[in-house]
Design a protein around this motif. Structure first.
Motif, short mmCIF file in Angstrom:
data_model
loop_
_atom_site.label_atom_id
_atom_site.label_comp_id
_atom_site.label_asym_id
_atom_site.label_seq_id
_atom_site.Cartn_x
_atom_site.Cartn_y
_atom_site.Cartn_z
N PRO A 142 0.91 -1.31 -0.07
CA PRO A 142 0.06 0.03 0.03
C PRO A 142 0.82 1.41 0.02
O PRO A 142 0.42 2.19 -0.54
N THR A 143 2.16 1.23 0.67
CA THR A 143 2.96 2.32 0.57
C THR A 143 3.32 2.56 -1.02
O THR A 143 3.44 3.70 -1.19
N GLY A 144 3.80 1.83 -1.67
CA GLY A 144 4.18 2.04 -2.94
C GLY A 144 2.99 2.26 -3.90
O GLY A 144 3.24 3.15 -4.64
N ILE A 145 1.60 2.11 -3.54
CA ILE A 145 0.48 2.49 -4.35
C ILE A 145 0.53 3.81 -4.00
O ILE A 145 0.27 4.66 -5.31
N LYS A 146 0.57 4.34 -2.95
CA LYS A 146 0.48 5.85 -2.55
C LYS A 146 1.51 6.73 -3.35
O LYS A 146 1.32 7.84 -3.82
N ILE A 147 2.90 6.11 -3.38
CA ILE A 147 3.92 6.71 -3.89
C ILE A 147 3.54 6.88 -5.53
O ILE A 147 3.86 7.99 -6.34
#
Length: 767
Positions: A539-544
């Motif tokens: 999910p962190t990668g999705i936000k970035i």
């Protein structure tokens, strides 16, 4: 004439003799009162010499006599001519002087003698390094007796050269005396600076009020103005109080950091004592997390969330005010030990047994530590009240049109943050309350022999890791708002951003064990924690990705808040990458409790949370005050801060891989850490001083900043539809939020995704 010249010559010779004479009489015959401040004729004191005292009591009884031994130890000293008397060694080994504030100290009359208010050696006693002495206690056991003991290791030749001395001081209270408090002057100096800052802030507020109406100024009118702030229940006023409180303690926490960076600037530095250093970084961590970051986030939430959802206030205004005053007074408990010289030194994680009565800390049972723990409990009460209030407000007070999937991302981020705080906080409160009971009524929840110290680590980190997301997820929301507005388009992948933040909120509760991989936990649980921690990267990668896609498809306008948001994306990404080392057990064994952890933690919390909050400050300051912050000062603030921040914290990864432990008081020259620590400290000072630019910008722009209307940046959410600053109540009538995106033609990617989504949908059956 000749007689006059002779007299003048005699005077000059006498003056030269006085100058050349030693400042005290030591020699083999003893040390008199001029040596009370040290054996200065032998040079400066030397840590190579150690004074050992055996036999003095912890508490004395009136009139009792106590035999004790004073020993001067210096194993590294080479005796003159290797101790060969025939080669010139004079047989002298050591000397001493004892000064006591009450009672008398005596010894063997052939080896010791009284000389001008203290006991010292004789010529015979100068040939040894250990003396048997007797202290006769005073007749009043309600007093505290002060001892000063000086010892000199003598090499037995070459005059004063080669001798090495040292001194120690100790206090012995009578059995009916009050407890002796530890003395920590640097802490008191710190508190003096803090209190002076508070006084200057109060004078600044008074001056601002005076400048508005000099003719009508009086203390009565000023008190009425101040009383309005102290008793307000309006969400905007409380939001400003939260932010001012948090920003003040952000500066205090930075001052603490700079003080122990001075200590680590040079190897084997003695700027701070060990206990003082422990107290400084304990207060630094606690201040930055609980008294700076969380209140500033609460300030943004209080001011902005009701405006974004079209509410006139929070659901429970008085509970909102109560939550602020709980956190305001908790700082008194947390810092109270500083005033007595007994500041807590148990670190912000408060691990037993170090923080319990069975630990090694000399302050474990001090009033400062007990008050510190009580302050953490009060912080928990404040956060509980805030969590209830925000969750209730967002659920039931949204204006028409502010549906779940049309709610601003900052409000979404704050809702997720409050849910995480509300669900994780009970674990911390239970653990801290048990620790408090261990200190106050003698329970043994975390005692080594009766309780379970590791249990506290589980309770703390079940709260502690979600707490990291509690302070970083609202920054995600701020950056999403800022980048979308700066790019002149809606955020890319709105729903995926919501699901990503919610996913982080869920995963945050099942990753706490990676903080304890070295504690000997069950291997199965360790594997589970490794896997769940790595899953957070998705999910962190999705936000970035969504932030970058928003910039790619937009027409970016560079303002100061845009720079801080872009800086956030860079530094938080770097911090996230370094965090992926810790779930790997083999790497964590090496990196655990090293400066690599410190670097990662600060890249997430400073480069993440603080950079995000600064972006929000430059973005929403016009809404709160009706004036823009100076763009010129803002750009200077960003550039200096961004460069010095990375120069300070990136090298910490390097010293961490070299093996430098965190929470270390000092290090040796041979360790190889000196050059990097020097550069880290210099960059830290620059970063700290750069924040004064922001302070000046806030003050300057409040009077001379560019005046603005309702929406200076082209934002789309409801806070930009009301006046700047907003009235009270914020909306005369509850607004209705529309959606401009409903009338826009969908792109090919959106149409394709809709078709794929529809494949799994059941078609409506008509009868």
């Amino acid at each position: 004439m000749m007689l006059g010249r002779k007299a003048a010559l005699l005077v000059l010779v006498a003056m030269a003799a006085l100058i050349a004479a030693p400042t005290m009489t030591s020699l083999p015959t003893g040390i008199d009162s001029q040596g009370d401040s040290g054996c200065t004729c032998h040079g400066d004191s030397s840590t190579a010499t150690t004074i050992v005292v055996d036999g003095l009591p912890e508490n004395f009884t009136a009139g009792q006599s106590y035999d004790f031994t004073l020993t001067v130890v210096n194993d590294g000293m080479t005796l003159w001519q290797d101790g060969d008397a025939e080669a010139g060694w004079n047989g002298r080994s050591g000397g001493f002087r004892v000064i006591v504030s009450e009672g008398t100290v005596t010894g063997d009359s052939t080896l010791t003698q009284e000389m001008k208010g203290g006991l010292t050696h004789t010529t015979a006693g100068n040939k040894m390094r250990s003396w048997n002495l007797t202290w006769s206690a005073p007749g009043d056991d309600s007093k505290v007796v002060e001892f000063t003991l000086l010892g000199n290791a003598v090499n037995g030749g070459d005059g004063f050269n080669g001798d090495q001395w040292n001194s120690i001081s100790t206090s012995i209270p009578g059995i009916n005396a009050d407890a002796v408090t530890a003395s920590a002057p640097p802490l008191r100096i710190l508190m003096t600076a803090v209190l002076l800052s508070v006084a200057l802030m109060a004078l600044s507020v008074m001056y601002i009020f005076y400048s508005r109406n000099p003719e009508g100024f009086s203390l009565a009118t000023f008190w009425d103005y101040l009383k309005g702030w102290l008793t307000t229940t309006d969400h905007k006023g409380i939001g400003l109080l939260y932010f001012a409180y948090g920003f003040f303690f952000f500066l205090v926490g930075g001052l603490l950091a700079m003080l122990f960076r001075i200590q680590l600037m040079f190897p084997e530095n003695d700027f701070l004592e060990y206990a003082e250093y422990n107290s400084f970084f304990t207060l630094h961590g606690t201040t930055m997390i609980f008294l700076a970051a969380m209140p500033m986030i609460a300030g943004f939430g209080n001011y902005i969330v009701p405006l974004q959802i079209g509410a006139q206030d929070l659901a429970f205004p008085r509970i909102n005010a109560l939550g602020f005053w709980f956190i305001a007074f908790s700082c008194i408990l947390i810092f109270t030990g500083v005033f007595t010289g007994e500041a807590a030194d148990i670190t912000w994680v408060m691990y037993p047994p170090y923080s319990s009565l069975t630990g090694d800390s000399i302050y474990a049972n001090s009033p400062g530590t007990v008050s510190f723990i009580a302050g953490i409990v009060m912080l928990g009460a404040s956060s509980t009240l805030s969590g209830i209030n925000f969750i209730a407000t967002i659920f039931v007070m949204r204006a028409p049109g502010v549906t779940w999937m049309k709610m601003p991302l900052f409000t979404w981020s704050f809702l997720i943050s409050m849910f995480m705080l509300y669900l994780s906080l009970p674990a911390l409160i239970v653990g801290v309350l048990f620790l408090y009971l261990d200190h106050t009524i003698g329970t043994a929840f975390f005692a080594i022999n009766a309780g379970d110290p590791i249990l506290f680590q589980h309770l703390f980190w079940f709260f502690g890791h979600p707490e990291v997301y509690v302070v970083i997820v609202p920054a995600f929301g701020i950056v999403s708002e800022v980048l979308a507005t700066s790019a002149r388009r809606s955020i890319f992948g709105y729903k995926s951003m919501v699901y990503a933040m919610a996913g982080i909120g869920i995963l945050g509760f099942v990753v706490w064990g990676h903080h304890m991989l070295t504690s000997g936990m069950d291997p199965t649980l360790r594997v589970v924690m490794m896997a769940t921690t790595m899953l957070v990267a998705i999910p962190t990668g999705i936000k970035i990705f969504n932030w970058l896609a928003t910039l790619w498809g937009g027409a970016l306008v560079f303002k100061t808040h845009t720079l801080w948001a872009l800086g956030f994306v860079v530094t938080f990404t770097l911090g996230g990458i370094s965090g992926m080392f810790f779930p790997v057990v083999g790497l964590d064994m090496h990196f655990h409790d090293t400066y690599f952890v410190v670097a990662h933690f600060h890249y997430v919390l400073i480069g993440g949370t603080i950079f995000g909050l600064f972006a929000g400050l430059y973005y929403w300051y016009p809404k709160a005050f009706g004036r823009k912050l100076s763009e010129r000062l803002g750009v200077i603030h960003f550039l200096i801060s961004f460069i010095s921040y990375n120069a300070a914290f990136w090298p910490m990864h390097v010293v961490g891989t070299m093996g430098m432990p965190r929470r270390t008081h000092t290090y040796t020259v041979e360790s190889g850490y000196a050059a990097l620590n020097y550069s880290i400290s210099v960059a830290s000072f620059i970063f700290g001083l750069a924040q004064l630019i922001l302070v000046w910008n806030l003050i300057y722009s409040s009077k001379k900043g560019e005046k603005i209307g309702e929406d200076p940046w082209g934002g789309w959410s409801l806070e930009w539809t009301t006046a700047s600053p907003p009235p009270t109540p914020s909306f005369a009538e509850i607004p209705t939020q529309g959606d401009d995106n409903e009338h826009e033609e969908k792109g090919w990617l959106t149409r394709m995704a809709s078709r794929l989504w529809s494949l799994g949908m059941k078609k409506e059956v008509r009868h």
